[in-house]
Design an enzyme around this catalytic site. Structure first.
Site, mmCIF file in Angstrom:
data_model
loop_
_atom_site.group_PDB
_atom_site.id
_atom_site.type_symbol
_atom_site.label_atom_id
_atom_site.label_comp_id
_atom_site.label_asym_id
_atom_site.label_seq_id
_atom_site.Cartn_x
_atom_site.Cartn_y
_atom_site.Cartn_z
ATOM 1 N N GLU A 94 -13.219 -2.039 -0.114
ATOM 2 C CA GLU A 94 -11.932 -2.261 -0.038
ATOM 3 C C GLU A 94 -11.443 -1.559 1.380
ATOM 4 O O GLU A 94 -11.794 -0.548 1.689
ATOM 5 C CB GLU A 94 -10.900 -2.173 -1.258
ATOM 6 C CG GLU A 94 -10.459 -3.126 -1.953
ATOM 7 C CD GLU A 94 -9.405 -4.032 -1.130
ATOM 8 O OE1 GLU A 94 -9.530 -4.357 -0.024
ATOM 9 O OE2 GLU A 94 -8.446 -4.545 -1.694
ATOM 10 N N ASP A 136 -3.448 0.528 -2.272
ATOM 11 C CA ASP A 136 -1.947 0.837 -1.955
ATOM 12 C C ASP A 136 -1.359 0.992 -3.434
ATOM 13 O O ASP A 136 -1.505 2.180 -4.092
ATOM 14 C CB ASP A 136 -1.293 -0.185 -1.398
ATOM 15 C CG ASP A 136 0.028 -0.165 -0.892
ATOM 16 O OD1 ASP A 136 0.367 0.962 -0.495
ATOM 17 O OD2 ASP A 136 0.699 -1.301 -0.732
HETATM 18 P P1 IMP Z 1 -2.446 -3.111 -3.601
HETATM 19 O O1 IMP Z 1 -2.507 -4.311 -4.579
HETATM 20 O O2 IMP Z 1 -0.703 -2.835 -3.622
HETATM 21 O O3 IMP Z 1 -3.190 -1.965 -3.866
HETATM 22 O O4 IMP Z 1 -2.621 -3.768 -2.278
HETATM 23 C C1 IMP Z 1 -4.063 -3.848 -1.446
HETATM 24 C C2 IMP Z 1 -3.929 -4.660 -0.278
HETATM 25 O O5 IMP Z 1 -2.757 -4.707 0.249
HETATM 26 C C3 IMP Z 1 -4.852 -4.295 0.442
HETATM 27 O O6 IMP Z 1 -6.360 -4.833 0.246
HETATM 28 C C4 IMP Z 1 -4.357 -4.874 1.887
HETATM 29 O O7 IMP Z 1 -4.820 -6.199 2.149
HETATM 30 C C5 IMP Z 1 -2.939 -4.719 1.666
HETATM 31 N N1 IMP Z 1 -2.273 -3.768 2.176
HETATM 32 C C6 IMP Z 1 -1.741 -2.526 1.570
HETATM 33 N N2 IMP Z 1 -1.026 -1.614 2.315
HETATM 34 C C7 IMP Z 1 -1.333 -2.083 3.712
HETATM 35 C C8 IMP Z 1 -1.025 -1.591 4.872
HETATM 36 O O8 IMP Z 1 -0.516 -0.398 5.194
HETATM 37 N N3 IMP Z 1 -1.292 -2.229 6.070
HETATM 38 C C9 IMP Z 1 -1.969 -3.628 5.721
HETATM 39 N N4 IMP Z 1 -2.450 -4.131 4.611
HETATM 40 C C10 IMP Z 1 -2.033 -3.405 3.567
HETATM 41 MG MG MG Z 2 -6.943 -6.763 1.651
#
Ligand code: IMP
Ligand code: MG
Length: 183
Positions: free
Chosen positions: A102, A106
């Protein structure tokens, strides 16, 4: 976005050299850990393609690769929590030692859902390799087995990561100027 995409970058957080050094070291570690196993790398499209391409070449073992695509943010900077599979894997997962590749961890929502889905498919093991981790942002309790860099809570782009589908081709990882997404 600006005509010159580099003008939208507030500062470079990780240089090409820093990224290459860490990814190569991670490849070496995975080579040790997965000796004699049935390794398959699954990358979550599209943000992890640069990381996947570099990481697989740093692993000196027989392995398979496949790709999964899930619904994303669109033009937003945080995930919604609903994750839908858009493109499923082609390869059967029975007996496979799966390593999910991945771009960034986040809130953890996306990976949490992906793991729930893939666990049902007869894998021997599932682990996570993340290029970036924003630990402060976690909503779902989840941690990666391998992480290249912990980063602060800023929106970053480049080396595969996008904002509204742009900036993926920047060779480094940079902090996006907030005025680009606050407009
Ligand atoms: P989560 O479900 O919030 O953990 O989101 C993860 C996904 O969000 C990652 O695979 C990225 O595609 C996107 N993402 C999270 N933070 C960033 C960032 O700072 N820049 C670009 N994409 C991000
Ligand atoms: Mg992604």
């Amino acid at each position: 976005m600006n005509e010159d995409m580099r003008a939208d970058i507030e500062r470079i957080l990780l240089t090409e050299e820093e990224i290459q050094e860490k990814v190569t070291a991670l490849g070496r570690q995975i080579t040790q850990d997965y000796k004699g196993k049935n390794l398959m790398l699954v990358s979550v499209l599209k943000g992890s393609i640069a990381f996947m391409a570099d990481l697989m070449r740093a692993i000196d073992l027989p392995l398979k690769i496949d790709f999964l695509s899930v619904s994303s943010y669109g033009a937003s900077t945080s995930s919604s929590g609903t994750v839908e599979i858009r493109k499923d894997l082609d390869i059967d997962l029975h007996g496979v030692d799966l390593l999910i590749v991945e771009d960034i961890l986040d809130s953890g929502r996306t990976l949490h859902k992906i793991i729930q889905l893939l666990k049902e498919r007869g894998t021997a093991s599932i682990k996570i390799a993340c290029l970036l981790d924003k630990p402060e942002r976690r909503v779902v309790p989840l941690s990666a087995d391998y992480t290249c860099f912990d980063i602060p809570d800023r929106f970053v782009v480049g080396y595969g990561l996008d904002y509204d589908q742009h900036y993926r081709n920047l060779p480094y990882i940079g902090v996006l100027k907030p005025e680009v997404y606050e407009k």
